[in-house]
Each structure stands twice: as structure tokens, then as C-alpha cells.
Motif scaffolding. Structure first.
Motif, PDB file in Angstrom:
ATOM      1  N   VAL A   1      19.595   4.624  -6.874  1.00  0.00           N
ATOM      2  CA  VAL A   1      18.970   3.348  -6.527  1.00  0.00           C
ATOM      3  C   VAL A   1      18.068   3.627  -5.335  1.00  0.00           C
ATOM      4  CG1 VAL A   1      19.312   1.005  -5.660  1.00  0.00           C
ATOM      5  CG2 VAL A   1      20.880   1.941  -7.376  1.00  0.00           C
ATOM      6  N   TYR A   2      16.769   3.325  -5.474  1.00  0.00           N
ATOM      7  CA  TYR A   2      15.776   3.545  -4.422  1.00  0.00           C
ATOM      8  C   TYR A   2      15.327   2.177  -3.916  1.00  0.00           C
ATOM      9  CZ  TYR A   2      11.600   5.608  -2.183  1.00  0.00           C
ATOM     10  OH  TYR A   2      10.637   6.021  -1.290  1.00  0.00           O
ATOM     11  N   LEU A   3      15.631   1.886  -2.650  1.00  0.00           N
ATOM     12  CA  LEU A   3      15.285   0.609  -2.026  1.00  0.00           C
ATOM     13  C   LEU A   3      14.091   0.809  -1.108  1.00  0.00           C
ATOM     14  CD1 LEU A   3      18.968  -0.153  -1.318  1.00  0.00           C
ATOM     15  CD2 LEU A   3      17.507  -1.759  -2.555  1.00  0.00           C
ATOM     16  N   CYS A   4      12.943   0.254  -1.496  1.00  0.00           N
ATOM     17  CA  CYS A   4      11.701   0.420  -0.747  1.00  0.00           C
ATOM     18  C   CYS A   4      11.698  -0.407   0.537  1.00  0.00           C
ATOM     19  CB  CYS A   4      10.509  -0.015  -1.596  1.00  0.00           C
ATOM     20  SG  CYS A   4      10.267   0.974  -3.071  1.00  0.00           S
ATOM     21  N   GLY A   5      10.742  -0.091   1.387  1.00  0.00           N
ATOM     22  CA  GLY A   5      10.557  -0.804   2.643  1.00  0.00           C
ATOM     23  C   GLY A   5       9.699  -2.048   2.490  1.00  0.00           C
ATOM     24  N   GLY A   6       9.559  -2.741   3.607  1.00  0.00           N
ATOM     25  CA  GLY A   6       8.796  -3.987   3.657  1.00  0.00           C
ATOM     26  C   GLY A   6       9.500  -4.988   4.547  1.00  0.00           C
ATOM     27  N   GLN A   7       9.657  -6.189   4.068  1.00  0.00           N
ATOM     28  CA  GLN A   7      10.270  -7.275   4.821  1.00  0.00           C
ATOM     29  C   GLN A   7      11.794  -7.256   4.637  1.00  0.00           C
ATOM     30  OE1 GLN A   7      11.525  -9.793   6.950  1.00  0.00           O
ATOM     31  NE2 GLN A   7       9.304  -9.813   7.199  1.00  0.00           N
ATOM     32  N   THR A   8      12.509  -6.851   5.678  1.00  0.00           N
ATOM     33  CA  THR A   8      13.959  -6.677   5.608  1.00  0.00           C
ATOM     34  C   THR A   8      14.684  -7.967   5.259  1.00  0.00           C
ATOM     35  OG1 THR A   8      13.777  -4.954   7.286  1.00  0.00           O
ATOM     36  CG2 THR A   8      15.979  -5.818   6.861  1.00  0.00           C
ATOM     37  N   ARG A   9      14.369  -9.053   5.944  1.00  0.00           N
ATOM     38  CA  ARG A   9      15.065 -10.324   5.698  1.00  0.00           C
ATOM     39  C   ARG A   9      14.871 -10.804   4.262  1.00  0.00           C
ATOM     40  NH1 ARG A   9      17.240 -12.464  10.232  1.00  0.00           N
ATOM     41  NH2 ARG A   9      16.421 -11.686  12.205  1.00  0.00           N
ATOM     42  N   TYR A  10      13.660 -10.647   3.745  1.00  0.00           N
ATOM     43  CA  TYR A  10      13.382 -11.075   2.378  1.00  0.00           C
ATOM     44  C   TYR A  10      14.183 -10.227   1.376  1.00  0.00           C
ATOM     45  CZ  TYR A  10      10.875 -12.349  -1.842  1.00  0.00           C
ATOM     46  OH  TYR A  10      10.559 -12.788  -3.111  1.00  0.00           O
ATOM     47  N   LEU A  11      14.207  -8.921   1.581  1.00  0.00           N
ATOM     48  CA  LEU A  11      14.959  -8.032   0.702  1.00  0.00           C
ATOM     49  C   LEU A  11      16.436  -8.401   0.717  1.00  0.00           C
ATOM     50  CD1 LEU A  11      15.335  -5.528  -1.095  1.00  0.00           C
ATOM     51  CD2 LEU A  11      15.405  -4.148   1.014  1.00  0.00           C
ATOM     52  N   LEU A  12      17.000  -8.573   1.894  1.00  0.00           N
ATOM     53  CA  LEU A  12      18.418  -8.897   2.009  1.00  0.00           C
ATOM     54  C   LEU A  12      18.719 -10.267   1.392  1.00  0.00           C
ATOM     55  CD1 LEU A  12      21.109  -7.850   3.002  1.00  0.00           C
ATOM     56  CD2 LEU A  12      20.598  -8.865   5.238  1.00  0.00           C
ATOM     57  N   GLN A  13      17.832 -11.219   1.597  1.00  0.00           N
ATOM     58  CA  GLN A  13      18.000 -12.552   0.999  1.00  0.00           C
ATOM     59  C   GLN A  13      18.059 -12.447  -0.520  1.00  0.00           C
ATOM     60  OE1 GLN A  13      14.812 -15.259   1.940  1.00  0.00           O
ATOM     61  NE2 GLN A  13      15.466 -16.746   0.421  1.00  0.00           N
TER      62      GLN A  13
ATOM     63  N   ASP B   1       7.862   9.716  -4.338  1.00  0.00           N
ATOM     64  CA  ASP B   1       9.081  10.367  -3.848  1.00  0.00           C
ATOM     65  C   ASP B   1       9.962  10.776  -5.022  1.00  0.00           C
ATOM     66  OD1 ASP B   1       8.584  10.239  -1.118  1.00  0.00           O
ATOM     67  OD2 ASP B   1       9.941   8.550  -0.752  1.00  0.00           O
ATOM     68  N   LEU B   2      10.124   9.876  -5.960  1.00  0.00           N
ATOM     69  CA  LEU B   2      10.987  10.148  -7.113  1.00  0.00           C
ATOM     70  C   LEU B   2      10.344  11.160  -8.062  1.00  0.00           C
ATOM     71  CD1 LEU B   2      12.242   6.520  -7.814  1.00  0.00           C
ATOM     72  CD2 LEU B   2      13.441   8.362  -6.604  1.00  0.00           C
ATOM     73  N   LEU B   3       9.063  10.989  -8.303  1.00  0.00           N
ATOM     74  CA  LEU B   3       8.358  11.869  -9.234  1.00  0.00           C
ATOM     75  C   LEU B   3       8.300  13.312  -8.728  1.00  0.00           C
ATOM     76  CD1 LEU B   3       5.439   9.443 -10.185  1.00  0.00           C
ATOM     77  CD2 LEU B   3       7.457  10.020 -11.580  1.00  0.00           C
ATOM     78  N   LYS B   4       8.068  13.498  -7.422  1.00  0.00           N
ATOM     79  CA  LYS B   4       7.948  14.861  -6.875  1.00  0.00           C
ATOM     80  C   LYS B   4       9.277  15.611  -6.884  1.00  0.00           C
ATOM     81  CE  LYS B   4       8.331  13.770  -1.927  1.00  0.00           C
ATOM     82  NZ  LYS B   4       7.573  13.596  -0.695  1.00  0.00           N
ATOM     83  N   CYS B   5      10.362  14.877  -7.079  1.00  0.00           N
ATOM     84  CA  CYS B   5      11.685  15.526  -7.204  1.00  0.00           C
ATOM     85  C   CYS B   5      11.957  15.984  -8.623  1.00  0.00           C
ATOM     86  CB  CYS B   5      12.788  14.551  -6.799  1.00  0.00           C
ATOM     87  SG  CYS B   5      12.810  14.188  -5.064  1.00  0.00           S
ATOM     88  N   GLY B   6      11.093  15.574  -9.559  1.00  0.00           N
ATOM     89  CA  GLY B   6      11.291  15.951 -10.952  1.00  0.00           C
ATOM     90  C   GLY B   6      11.864  14.844 -11.822  1.00  0.00           C
ATOM     91  N   ILE B   7      12.032  13.646 -11.245  1.00  0.00           N
ATOM     92  CA  ILE B   7      12.477  12.517 -12.056  1.00  0.00           C
ATOM     93  C   ILE B   7      11.302  12.091 -12.926  1.00  0.00           C
ATOM     94  CG2 ILE B   7      13.341  10.145 -12.028  1.00  0.00           C
ATOM     95  CD1 ILE B   7      14.654  10.780  -9.310  1.00  0.00           C
TER      96      ILE B   7
ATOM     97  N   ALA C   1       0.817  -1.217   0.000  1.00  0.00           N
ATOM     98  CA  ALA C   1       0.000   0.000   0.000  1.00  0.00           C
ATOM     99  C   ALA C   1       0.854   1.272   0.000  1.00  0.00           C
ATOM    100  CB  ALA C   1      -0.938   0.008   1.207  1.00  0.00           C
ATOM    101  N   VAL C   2       2.090   1.190   0.468  1.00  0.00           N
ATOM    102  CA  VAL C   2       2.969   2.353   0.548  1.00  0.00           C
ATOM    103  C   VAL C   2       3.749   2.576  -0.753  1.00  0.00           C
ATOM    104  CG1 VAL C   2       4.941   3.327   1.821  1.00  0.00           C
ATOM    105  CG2 VAL C   2       3.150   2.118   3.046  1.00  0.00           C
ATOM    106  N   LEU C   3       3.782   1.592  -1.632  1.00  0.00           N
ATOM    107  CA  LEU C   3       4.581   1.705  -2.861  1.00  0.00           C
ATOM    108  C   LEU C   3       4.251   2.932  -3.712  1.00  0.00           C
ATOM    109  CD1 LEU C   3       5.032  -2.008  -3.989  1.00  0.00           C
ATOM    110  CD2 LEU C   3       6.703  -0.480  -2.902  1.00  0.00           C
ATOM    111  N   PRO C   4       2.974   3.307  -3.893  1.00  0.00           N
ATOM    112  CA  PRO C   4       2.712   4.531  -4.680  1.00  0.00           C
ATOM    113  C   PRO C   4       3.359   5.772  -4.060  1.00  0.00           C
ATOM    114  CG  PRO C   4       0.723   3.222  -4.502  1.00  0.00           C
ATOM    115  CD  PRO C   4       1.730   2.591  -3.571  1.00  0.00           C
ATOM    116  N   LYS C   5       3.382   5.860  -2.728  1.00  0.00           N
ATOM    117  CA  LYS C   5       4.041   6.980  -2.053  1.00  0.00           C
ATOM    118  C   LYS C   5       5.535   6.958  -2.351  1.00  0.00           C
ATOM    119  CE  LYS C   5       6.210   8.775   1.757  1.00  0.00           C
ATOM    120  NZ  LYS C   5       7.634   9.006   1.568  1.00  0.00           N
TER     121      LYS C   5
END
Length: 186
Positions: free
Chosen positions: A85-97, A54-60, A46-50
Motif C-alpha cells: 500500500v503506497y500512501l502519497c503526500g499532500g494534505q494530511t488532514r484530508y487524507l486522514l479524514q 517509485d513503484l515502477l522503478k522497483c520493477g512493479i 505535480a509530484v504524483l508522477p514521481k
């Protein structure tokens, strides 16, 4: 080294403006690699659009943002084609894996060494701290995010506090370790 570790991304104008300055490029020309793979539960999705905003509001420009799912590794030559490189939040262990299993960890560390800009959000920040085994080892302390009270603004003293606490409206800036550590925001 240009790394910005946050709890909630570009939550304030100060953090957004700092990110824009950190990229040091016309934002309409910036190419961004957006990595949402940690978002494996409903709240994180649900947070992914936000996060994208973040990138779009900077002018990217939208056409300059590549969504990367980490189903394969990426060689450093390809990664260097991105300014951010933009690394989103969520499950830390899964991302690192996923980062470690695909070998992306090697490319990402080299990208950082070559002065690529990295923006971590929540789990995307924690992977650089020593919270869990196999971390990317950028800071030698535990990192707590989404804290009610965080570190005070200014240069971060070395050795770093353990844990280092970030609110949703502050960020840890890592430039040239260990002298370039700084807390921005409140």
C-alpha cells in the motif's frame, strides 16, 4: 509489521533497495495499491508522477498497480490481495479524514498487523504519528517531514524523540514495535 515512513518516497537507492527487500517478493509479481487522495493542491498533484515512478522503478509492473481514491472503504479480504500500500503526500488532514470516514483505517491497521507492506510519503507518513487527532496511532510521537536535518541512522531509541524528524533522504522503518524501529538513510 513492515512499514516504511518517508518524506519523499524512494528518493535514494538505499531506501529503494530497502523497500524491495521489505516486500520479499519478485517485484514483477507485486500488486500495489496506490493512494493519491491527499494530493488536492497543484504542488502535490505535480509530484504524483514521481510517486508512481517509485513503484515502477522497483520493477512493479504498471498493470499490477491499482489507483484507489478512497471514495469507499475496502474490506480486509480485498486489501490483503495487495502486497504493498503506497500512501502519497499532500494534505494530511484530508487524507486522514477520508481514511477514517470510509472505514479504511480499520482495514489498513489490520493489513499492517497481518504483515502487509506500507510505504508512506509525507502526509502518508504523518497519518501514522500523533501530529493530529484521529491519527492511525502507529507511532506515539509527532513526525516532522522534509526536515533539513533528521535523525541519525540506526536503531531508534524508545521512547521515540518528539518530534521525530525525517529528511527527504532518510526513512523510519517500523517492523516489530517497539524493537524494530530504525532510521535508514541520511
Amino acid at each position: 509489521m513492515r512499514v516504511l515512513l518517508t518524506s519523499a518516497g524512494l528518493e535514494t537507492e538505499e531506501i529503494k533497495d530497502f523497500f524491495v527487500k521489505l516486500t520479499d517478493k519478485d517485484m514483477s509479481l507485486v500488486r500495489a495499491l496506490f493512494i493519491p487522495v491527499a494530493a488536492i493542491d497543484a504542488d502535490a498533484v505535480a509530484v504524483l508522477p514521481k510517486c508512481m515512478n517509485d513503484l515502477l522503478k522497483c520493477g512493479i509492473l504498471n498493470e499490477n498497480i491499482t489507483v484507489y481514491d478512497l471514495h469507499r472503504g475496502m474490506e480486509i479480504g480485498e486489501l490483503m490481495g495487495y502486497d504493498v500500500v503506497y500512501l502519497c503526500g499532500g494534505q494530511t488532514r484530508y487524507l486522514l479524514q477520508r481514511i477514517n470516514e470510509t472505514g479504511f483505517d480499520h482495514s489498513l491497521k489490520e493489513y499492517i498487523r497481518r504483515d502487509g507492506v506500507v510505504l508512506g510519503v509525507s502526509a502518508g507518513s504523518i497519518i501514522f504519528a500523533n501530529n493530529i487527532p484521529g491519527n492511525l496511532g502507529l507511532i506515539d510521537t509527532k513526525l516532522d517531514v522534509h526536515c533539513a536535518e533528521g535523525e541519525k541512522r540506526g536503531k531508534a531509541a524508545y521512547p521515540l524523540k518528539n518530534p521525530l524528524r525525517l529528511t527527504n533522504t532518510c526513512a523510519l522503518v517500523i517492523r516489530d514495535f517497539p524493537d524494530g524501529l530504525e532510521i535508514i538513510g541520511e
